[in-house]
Every structure is written in C-alpha cells, then in structure tokens.
Design an enzyme around this catalytic site. Sequence first.
Site, mmCIF file in Angstrom:
data_model
loop_
_atom_site.group_PDB
_atom_site.id
_atom_site.type_symbol
_atom_site.label_atom_id
_atom_site.label_comp_id
_atom_site.label_asym_id
_atom_site.label_seq_id
_atom_site.Cartn_x
_atom_site.Cartn_y
_atom_site.Cartn_z
ATOM 1 N N LYS A 143 0.838 -1.213 0.000
ATOM 2 C CA LYS A 143 0.000 0.000 0.000
ATOM 3 C C LYS A 143 0.867 1.255 0.000
ATOM 4 O O LYS A 143 0.676 2.144 -0.817
ATOM 5 C CB LYS A 143 -0.909 0.040 1.243
ATOM 6 C CG LYS A 143 -1.862 -1.120 1.362
ATOM 7 C CD LYS A 143 -2.729 -0.999 2.601
ATOM 8 C CE LYS A 143 -1.999 -1.182 3.911
ATOM 9 N NZ LYS A 143 -1.459 -2.520 4.143
ATOM 10 N N ARG A 193 -9.876 0.642 8.648
ATOM 11 C CA ARG A 193 -9.458 -0.741 8.881
ATOM 12 C C ARG A 193 -10.542 -1.543 9.595
ATOM 13 O O ARG A 193 -10.342 -2.744 9.838
ATOM 14 C CB ARG A 193 -8.202 -0.759 9.743
ATOM 15 C CG ARG A 193 -6.898 -0.815 8.963
ATOM 16 C CD ARG A 193 -5.779 -0.724 9.975
ATOM 17 N NE ARG A 193 -4.580 -1.374 9.594
ATOM 18 C CZ ARG A 193 -3.483 -0.735 9.147
ATOM 19 N NH1 ARG A 193 -3.503 0.552 8.950
ATOM 20 N NH2 ARG A 193 -2.394 -1.403 8.901
ATOM 21 N N ARG A 244 11.452 -5.793 5.063
ATOM 22 C CA ARG A 244 11.133 -4.360 4.946
ATOM 23 C C ARG A 244 12.042 -3.533 5.857
ATOM 24 O O ARG A 244 12.280 -3.872 7.009
ATOM 25 C CB ARG A 244 9.666 -4.117 5.334
ATOM 26 C CG ARG A 244 9.344 -2.637 5.450
ATOM 27 C CD ARG A 244 7.881 -2.326 5.298
ATOM 28 N NE ARG A 244 7.034 -2.959 6.291
ATOM 29 C CZ ARG A 244 5.705 -2.844 6.298
ATOM 30 N NH1 ARG A 244 5.100 -2.148 5.354
ATOM 31 N NH2 ARG A 244 5.001 -3.448 7.228
ATOM 32 N N ARG A 262 10.847 -2.029 11.371
ATOM 33 C CA ARG A 262 9.718 -1.664 12.230
ATOM 34 C C ARG A 262 9.519 -2.726 13.300
ATOM 35 O O ARG A 262 9.585 -3.917 13.013
ATOM 36 C CB ARG A 262 8.430 -1.551 11.384
ATOM 37 C CG ARG A 262 8.328 -0.249 10.649
ATOM 38 C CD ARG A 262 7.209 -0.236 9.627
ATOM 39 N NE ARG A 262 5.922 -0.761 10.081
ATOM 40 C CZ ARG A 262 4.779 -0.606 9.400
ATOM 41 N NH1 ARG A 262 4.782 0.070 8.254
ATOM 42 N NH2 ARG A 262 3.658 -1.120 9.847
ATOM 43 N N ARG A 296 -1.119 -9.253 13.107
ATOM 44 C CA ARG A 296 -1.697 -8.248 12.210
ATOM 45 C C ARG A 296 -2.500 -8.915 11.092
ATOM 46 O O ARG A 296 -3.542 -8.409 10.686
ATOM 47 C CB ARG A 296 -0.588 -7.363 11.631
ATOM 48 C CG ARG A 296 -0.063 -6.380 12.666
ATOM 49 C CD ARG A 296 1.300 -5.864 12.314
ATOM 50 N NE ARG A 296 1.298 -4.985 11.170
ATOM 51 C CZ ARG A 296 2.359 -4.731 10.412
ATOM 52 N NH1 ARG A 296 3.501 -5.310 10.668
ATOM 53 N NH2 ARG A 296 2.265 -3.902 9.416
HETATM 54 P P1 ADP Z 1 2.148 -1.850 3.249
HETATM 55 O O1 ADP Z 1 2.168 -0.338 3.201
HETATM 56 O O2 ADP Z 1 0.967 -2.451 2.542
HETATM 57 O O3 ADP Z 1 2.311 -2.413 4.638
HETATM 58 P P2 ADP Z 1 4.757 -1.634 1.910
HETATM 59 O O4 ADP Z 1 4.458 -0.729 0.752
HETATM 60 O O5 ADP Z 1 5.522 -1.075 3.057
HETATM 61 O O6 ADP Z 1 3.403 -2.370 2.420
HETATM 62 O O7 ADP Z 1 5.531 -2.909 1.304
HETATM 63 C C1 ADP Z 1 5.964 -3.977 2.168
HETATM 64 C C2 ADP Z 1 7.375 -4.438 1.729
HETATM 65 O O8 ADP Z 1 7.286 -5.089 0.458
HETATM 66 C C3 ADP Z 1 8.374 -3.296 1.554
HETATM 67 O O9 ADP Z 1 9.652 -3.758 1.991
HETATM 68 C C4 ADP Z 1 8.362 -3.013 0.046
HETATM 69 O O10 ADP Z 1 9.602 -2.482 -0.407
HETATM 70 C C5 ADP Z 1 8.071 -4.394 -0.546
HETATM 71 N N1 ADP Z 1 7.228 -4.364 -1.748
HETATM 72 C C6 ADP Z 1 6.144 -3.571 -1.970
HETATM 73 N N2 ADP Z 1 5.582 -3.831 -3.184
HETATM 74 C C7 ADP Z 1 6.326 -4.850 -3.717
HETATM 75 C C8 ADP Z 1 6.254 -5.596 -4.953
HETATM 76 N N3 ADP Z 1 5.296 -5.363 -5.868
HETATM 77 N N4 ADP Z 1 7.177 -6.551 -5.156
HETATM 78 C C9 ADP Z 1 8.137 -6.800 -4.225
HETATM 79 N N5 ADP Z 1 8.266 -6.150 -3.055
HETATM 80 C C10 ADP Z 1 7.374 -5.184 -2.794
HETATM 81 P P1 AMP Z 2 0.500 0.669 8.807
HETATM 82 O O1 AMP Z 2 1.711 1.508 8.617
HETATM 83 O O2 AMP Z 2 -0.683 1.148 8.013
HETATM 84 O O3 AMP Z 2 0.774 -0.811 8.613
HETATM 85 O O4 AMP Z 2 0.053 0.854 10.338
HETATM 86 C C1 AMP Z 2 0.897 0.469 11.412
HETATM 87 C C2 AMP Z 2 0.071 0.248 12.666
HETATM 88 O O5 AMP Z 2 -0.565 1.488 13.083
HETATM 89 C C3 AMP Z 2 -1.074 -0.760 12.534
HETATM 90 O O6 AMP Z 2 -0.647 -2.102 12.667
HETATM 91 C C4 AMP Z 2 -1.988 -0.312 13.685
HETATM 92 O O7 AMP Z 2 -1.486 -0.734 14.940
HETATM 93 C C5 AMP Z 2 -1.858 1.221 13.639
HETATM 94 N N1 AMP Z 2 -2.877 1.767 12.710
HETATM 95 C C6 AMP Z 2 -2.657 2.343 11.497
HETATM 96 N N2 AMP Z 2 -3.815 2.672 10.911
HETATM 97 C C7 AMP Z 2 -4.802 2.300 11.766
HETATM 98 C C8 AMP Z 2 -6.224 2.327 11.733
HETATM 99 N N3 AMP Z 2 -6.877 2.808 10.663
HETATM 100 N N4 AMP Z 2 -6.904 1.843 12.798
HETATM 101 C C9 AMP Z 2 -6.265 1.368 13.883
HETATM 102 N N5 AMP Z 2 -4.935 1.260 13.965
HETATM 103 C C10 AMP Z 2 -4.203 1.729 12.937
#
Ligand code: ADP
Ligand code: AMP
Length: 215
Positions: free
Chosen positions: A14, A89, A128, A161, A172
């Site tokens: 995302k 969420r 990540r 993280r 999660r």
């Molecule tokens: P989210 O915001 O949904 O938690 P991230 O955008 O942080 O996910 O992506 C999670 C991990 O996967 C990061 O380390 C990112 O660099 C990697 N990643 C994201 N999209 C892809 C993809 N299409 N192919 C391979 N790795 C990806």
């Molecule tokens: P994210 O970066 O979107 O993966 O969010 C990291 C963490 O922040 C999540 O695992 C939750 O603990 C908290 N968080 C982010 N967005 C929300 C939401 N919309 N509702 C509740 N908790 C959230």
Amino acid sequence: MINLLIMGKPGAGKGTQAARLLDYYKLTHISTGDIYREEMAKDSPIGILAKKYIGQGELVPDNVTNDIVRNVLNQKDYPNGFMLDGYPRTKTQAIALDKMLEDLNIHLTAVINVDVEDKVLLVRMAGRRVCSNCGATYHIDFHPSAKEGICDVCGSKLIQREDDLEESVLNRLRIYNEKTKPLLDYYKKKGLLLIVNGEDPTATVFQNIVNKLGE
Ligand code: ADP
Ligand code: AMP
C-alpha cells in the site's frame, strides 16, 4: 479531484503504491500508520497511547483513529484529492469515514485493493526497512537502498519496524482477516472496489492501478 482509498493486507504494498500514485496524480497523502509513527517518535500523548497497540500488532482504538482522520480531513489541503492509506481498517471506521465525507460533501473515486497471498507477505515484511526520518520504504532484496542501511531520499538510518517481527506480523494478519477484510465487500457493494494483483513487480502493479482508474 481524485479521492482514493488504498487497502490490502499488511505488507501488500500500500505505502509503496501510494508513494507512486501521490506523485502521479499530485494527491495529498493521509496515512494513519505514518501519523502514528510520527507521534510515537515525538513521544506525544497519542504516540504513547498508540505504542501500546502498535508494537503488539493490535489496532489503535477506533475513536482515537477516527478523531485523527476527521481533524486531518477538516484541516489539510487536498487541491487534487487525497489518498487515504491504512484507513479505514474496521467497519466502524468505514461508517465514520462515510459521515466525514458526507459532511464535507466529498465523494470517493475508488477503493484500490492490493491483493497478495500470506506467504509472500511474510517474506516482504521480514525484509522491509523504513527510514527512521522520512518514512521511505525499502526491501533488502526487492527494493534495496543504494547504500546499505541508509535512506536514498534523506540519508538517514534505515530501521526495521518493531511491528514487522514475526509474532506481530501474524497477529496483524489475523486482525486483518477478522476486521479489515469485510470492508472489501462493503466497498464492492458501493461499486467502488478495484482489485489489482499485488504480487506483480511494483511498476506493473502501479500501471495496472492507473489503467483501472482510467477505465
Ligand atoms: P504496506 O504499506 O501495505 O504495509 P509496503 O508498501 O511497506 O506495504 O511494502 C511492504 C514491503 O514489500 C516493503 O519492503 C516493500 O519495499 C516491498 N514491496 C512492496 N511492493 C512490492 C512488490 N510489488 N514486489 C516486491 N516487493 C514489494
Ligand atoms: P501501517 O503503517 O498502516 O501498517 O500501520 C501500522 C500500525 O498502526 C497498525 O498495525 C496499527 O497498529 C496502527 N494503525 C494504522 N492505521 C490504523 C487504523 N486505521 N486503525 C487502527 N490502527 C491503525
């Protein structure tokens, strides 16, 4: 004006897609996860509260998150539209968001679901790394920074993280399935849902989203 929600399991990509879409459509980014990480870094009252939940992979309570998003939507400028990332969420949050948008007379353009299998997510989250300063996202194998451990954008240190450790990731995913997944049906019924295969390379996922938005 383009107003988007980006949804998907934790680690689906995302944030990665949001960064590209923001640049392409010149949207204002509203990421609740980023807001919580900034508040935690400042040790603010919201940050201290959020930390208790986030480290365990739990959701921060709905009323806290809804208040944050309501304030941001009321105060932030989004001349070309916004991209909500990581919110809503839960069903309670989705209903609260409907009310916020109704009050502001704003409509959602689409809800993008980045679809990825669980086993792919575990590899993504284990690798990540995020910038401790600007929040830019990398992956040790799929999107490495030019210099190991250092952010390409601002030169700060990359960190893992706390909620990307395996136990928290599994929690999660469990919470996603229970609380967030039902929202896909909620937005499908509203005719807003666009699904893309998030297992493709990043550039392909992005192009597929742009193509679908153009349809
Ligand atoms: P989210 O915001 O949904 O938690 P991230 O955008 O942080 O996910 O992506 C999670 C991990 O996967 C990061 O380390 C990112 O660099 C990697 N990643 C994201 N999209 C892809 C993809 N299409 N192919 C391979 N790795 C990806
Ligand atoms: P994210 O970066 O979107 O993966 O969010 C990291 C963490 O922040 C999540 O695992 C939750 O603990 C908290 N968080 C982010 N967005 C929300 C939401 N919309 N509702 C509740 N908790 C959230």
